[in-house]
Write a protein that holds these residues in place. Sequence first.
Motif, mmCIF file in Angstrom:
data_model
loop_
_atom_site.group_PDB
_atom_site.id
_atom_site.type_symbol
_atom_site.label_atom_id
_atom_site.label_comp_id
_atom_site.label_asym_id
_atom_site.label_seq_id
_atom_site.Cartn_x
_atom_site.Cartn_y
_atom_site.Cartn_z
ATOM 1 N N VAL A 125 0.837 -1.194 0.000
ATOM 2 C CA VAL A 125 0.000 0.000 0.000
ATOM 3 C C VAL A 125 0.878 1.252 0.000
ATOM 4 O O VAL A 125 1.346 1.704 1.048
ATOM 5 N N VAL A 126 1.133 1.762 -1.168
ATOM 6 C CA VAL A 126 1.702 3.100 -1.369
ATOM 7 C C VAL A 126 0.739 3.752 -2.348
ATOM 8 O O VAL A 126 0.783 3.493 -3.539
ATOM 9 N N ASP A 127 -0.141 4.584 -1.841
ATOM 10 C CA ASP A 127 -1.371 4.882 -2.576
ATOM 11 C C ASP A 127 -1.734 6.364 -2.528
ATOM 12 O O ASP A 127 -2.748 6.743 -1.938
ATOM 13 N N PRO A 128 -0.912 7.222 -3.168
ATOM 14 C CA PRO A 128 -1.260 8.646 -3.156
ATOM 15 C C PRO A 128 -2.576 8.964 -3.856
ATOM 16 O O PRO A 128 -3.162 10.022 -3.623
ATOM 17 N N GLY A 129 -3.069 8.041 -4.683
ATOM 18 C CA GLY A 129 -4.332 8.259 -5.387
ATOM 19 C C GLY A 129 -5.518 7.581 -4.743
ATOM 20 O O GLY A 129 -6.539 7.348 -5.408
ATOM 21 N N VAL A 130 -5.417 7.253 -3.448
ATOM 22 C CA VAL A 130 -6.517 6.566 -2.772
ATOM 23 C C VAL A 130 -7.814 7.358 -2.932
ATOM 24 O O VAL A 130 -7.840 8.582 -2.807
ATOM 25 N N GLY A 131 -8.894 6.642 -3.253
ATOM 26 C CA GLY A 131 -10.191 7.283 -3.446
ATOM 27 C C GLY A 131 -10.432 7.774 -4.851
ATOM 28 O O GLY A 131 -11.528 8.259 -5.157
ATOM 29 N N SER A 132 -9.424 7.643 -5.724
ATOM 30 C CA SER A 132 -9.575 8.082 -7.110
ATOM 31 C C SER A 132 -10.086 6.914 -7.966
ATOM 32 O O SER A 132 -10.523 5.892 -7.452
ATOM 33 N N GLU A 133 -9.979 7.067 -9.274
ATOM 34 C CA GLU A 133 -10.471 6.036 -10.183
ATOM 35 C C GLU A 133 -9.470 4.905 -10.402
ATOM 36 O O GLU A 133 -9.763 3.982 -11.158
ATOM 37 N N ARG A 134 -8.281 4.981 -9.792
ATOM 38 C CA ARG A 134 -7.318 3.894 -9.974
ATOM 39 C C ARG A 134 -7.901 2.587 -9.437
ATOM 40 O O ARG A 134 -8.670 2.568 -8.478
ATOM 41 N N LYS A 135 -7.546 1.476 -10.084
ATOM 42 C CA LYS A 135 -8.125 0.175 -9.726
ATOM 43 C C LYS A 135 -7.417 -0.428 -8.512
ATOM 44 O O LYS A 135 -6.242 -0.163 -8.252
ATOM 45 N N SER A 136 -8.142 -1.256 -7.777
ATOM 46 C CA SER A 136 -7.578 -2.107 -6.741
ATOM 47 C C SER A 136 -7.510 -3.522 -7.311
ATOM 48 O O SER A 136 -8.511 -4.039 -7.807
ATOM 49 N N VAL A 137 -6.316 -4.148 -7.253
ATOM 50 C CA VAL A 137 -6.119 -5.407 -7.974
ATOM 51 C C VAL A 137 -5.390 -6.431 -7.116
ATOM 52 O O VAL A 137 -4.776 -6.107 -6.096
ATOM 53 N N VAL A 138 -5.476 -7.667 -7.590
ATOM 54 C CA VAL A 138 -4.629 -8.752 -7.093
ATOM 55 C C VAL A 138 -3.996 -9.401 -8.315
ATOM 56 O O VAL A 138 -4.695 -9.704 -9.286
ATOM 57 N N VAL A 139 -2.667 -9.593 -8.284
ATOM 58 C CA VAL A 139 -1.994 -10.290 -9.374
ATOM 59 C C VAL A 139 -1.427 -11.608 -8.882
ATOM 60 O O VAL A 139 -1.052 -11.747 -7.711
ATOM 61 N N GLN A 140 -1.402 -12.561 -9.786
ATOM 62 C CA GLN A 140 -0.676 -13.813 -9.566
ATOM 63 C C GLN A 140 0.609 -13.736 -10.373
ATOM 64 O O GLN A 140 0.568 -13.518 -11.589
ATOM 65 N N THR A 141 1.753 -13.883 -9.719
ATOM 66 C CA THR A 141 3.033 -13.778 -10.413
ATOM 67 C C THR A 141 3.387 -15.099 -11.089
ATOM 68 O O THR A 141 2.760 -16.137 -10.858
ATOM 69 N N GLU A 142 4.431 -15.052 -11.915
ATOM 70 C CA GLU A 142 4.912 -16.276 -12.559
ATOM 71 C C GLU A 142 5.447 -17.266 -11.540
ATOM 72 O O GLU A 142 5.547 -18.459 -11.824
ATOM 73 N N ASN A 143 5.789 -16.799 -10.337
ATOM 74 C CA ASN A 143 6.260 -17.677 -9.262
ATOM 75 C C ASN A 143 5.127 -18.127 -8.341
ATOM 76 O O ASN A 143 5.380 -18.645 -7.258
ATOM 77 N N ASN A 144 3.883 -17.897 -8.791
ATOM 78 C CA ASN A 144 2.695 -18.330 -8.035
ATOM 79 C C ASN A 144 2.625 -17.705 -6.645
ATOM 80 O O ASN A 144 2.331 -18.368 -5.650
ATOM 81 N N TYR A 176 1.028 -13.918 -4.758
ATOM 82 C CA TYR A 176 -0.068 -12.972 -4.997
ATOM 83 C C TYR A 176 0.293 -11.613 -4.398
ATOM 84 O O TYR A 176 0.889 -11.530 -3.325
ATOM 85 N N ILE A 177 -0.064 -10.559 -5.110
ATOM 86 C CA ILE A 177 0.166 -9.204 -4.639
ATOM 87 C C ILE A 177 -1.152 -8.444 -4.686
ATOM 88 O O ILE A 177 -1.807 -8.378 -5.737
ATOM 89 N N VAL A 178 -1.534 -7.886 -3.549
ATOM 90 C CA VAL A 178 -2.755 -7.095 -3.420
ATOM 91 C C VAL A 178 -2.327 -5.638 -3.312
ATOM 92 O O VAL A 178 -1.592 -5.275 -2.383
ATOM 93 N N THR A 179 -2.799 -4.789 -4.232
ATOM 94 C CA THR A 179 -2.238 -3.449 -4.305
ATOM 95 C C THR A 179 -3.088 -2.548 -5.190
ATOM 96 O O THR A 179 -3.868 -3.054 -6.013
ATOM 97 N N PRO A 180 -2.962 -1.248 -5.054
ATOM 98 C CA PRO A 180 -3.542 -0.377 -6.075
ATOM 99 C C PRO A 180 -2.762 -0.514 -7.380
ATOM 100 O O PRO A 180 -1.540 -0.727 -7.374
ATOM 101 N N ASP A 181 -3.455 -0.406 -8.491
ATOM 102 C CA ASP A 181 -2.810 -0.476 -9.802
ATOM 103 C C ASP A 181 -2.352 0.930 -10.174
ATOM 104 O O ASP A 181 -2.993 1.628 -10.965
ATOM 105 N N ASN A 182 -1.205 1.319 -9.607
ATOM 106 C CA ASN A 182 -0.720 2.692 -9.793
ATOM 107 C C ASN A 182 0.752 2.763 -10.167
ATOM 108 O O ASN A 182 1.361 3.822 -10.112
ATOM 109 N N GLY A 183 1.335 1.627 -10.544
ATOM 110 C CA GLY A 183 2.751 1.546 -10.862
ATOM 111 C C GLY A 183 3.534 0.679 -9.904
ATOM 112 O O GLY A 183 4.700 0.348 -10.156
ATOM 113 N N THR A 184 2.921 0.260 -8.799
ATOM 114 C CA THR A 184 3.592 -0.568 -7.796
ATOM 115 C C THR A 184 4.033 -1.920 -8.368
ATOM 116 O O THR A 184 4.921 -2.555 -7.815
#
Length: 280
Positions: free
Chosen positions: A70-89, A91-99
């Motif tokens: 959670v490094v989220d200067p755009g919290v509350g904006s239109e940026r998406k909240s996501v979970v990714v599965q990496t190639e190493n299986n 998971y990362i839960v994070t805002p989709d803001n460049g993290t």
Amino acid sequence: MMMNALVLQSDFGLEDGAVSAMKGVAHSVSKVVPIYDNTHDIPPFDIWSGSYRLLQTLSYWPENTVFVSVVDPGVGSERKSVVVQTENNQYIVTPDNGTLTHIYYKIGIKQIREIDEEVNRLPMSGASHTFHGRDIYAYTGARIAAGVISFDKVGPELEIEDIVRLPFYEPKLEEQMISGTIDILDVRFGNLWTNISRELFLQLNIDYGKAVEIEILHDTRRVYRNKVTFGRSFATIQIGEPVLYVNSLDNLAVAINQGSFAKAHNIGTGSSWHIYIKQV
């Protein structure tokens, strides 16, 4: 039921109860889910540093570990909240803001899903839109780690290529000179960690104890230029002298023995900080 590790990182610091609240939410999902801290000292709003700290540690954790970043200067904006599965299986839960920039380029992503907040939001969390780290990310991360939901229950799948990415440059070797970026600081000691791998540097055929010329630019402004010794460790040079060395991630780094290179020369990090290494 087997529990997977939940690893938290943020720019919240530990001066108030924000991190504790996130852990409390995770324990409200499962009292036995193992919770660990990566770091909560990421500089405020520094998305690039958040991205790098994931890259720095992800590969040392087992499959199915769940990271909440959670490094989220755009919290509350239109940026998406996501979970990714990496190639190493993992998971990362994070805002989709460049993290996810470093993970996208250096590890790889199998799949990305947008968090459905109608399902994956802390019950009774009110109408606040300023603490998604607690109400959405810690809650969703704990549910995945504890096996309460599977990855496909996070929300709708998104296109991987649509992930928000920060400017990113690979190091290059051209005419006996390597160019790269200063990705991050070894913060406590002020050492500069570059994205230049040891394997690439070896192509210059420079032995320990030999000097190289290092030039550092911020955008197009020269900040530093000098000859620096390539050393096996800090003990190979005098106190107060600069050294080029291989860091714990097998990349090239620059330091002052028992001093802070970053403070001495006012050097920062990110894709706008360029470093050039060449034979003398």
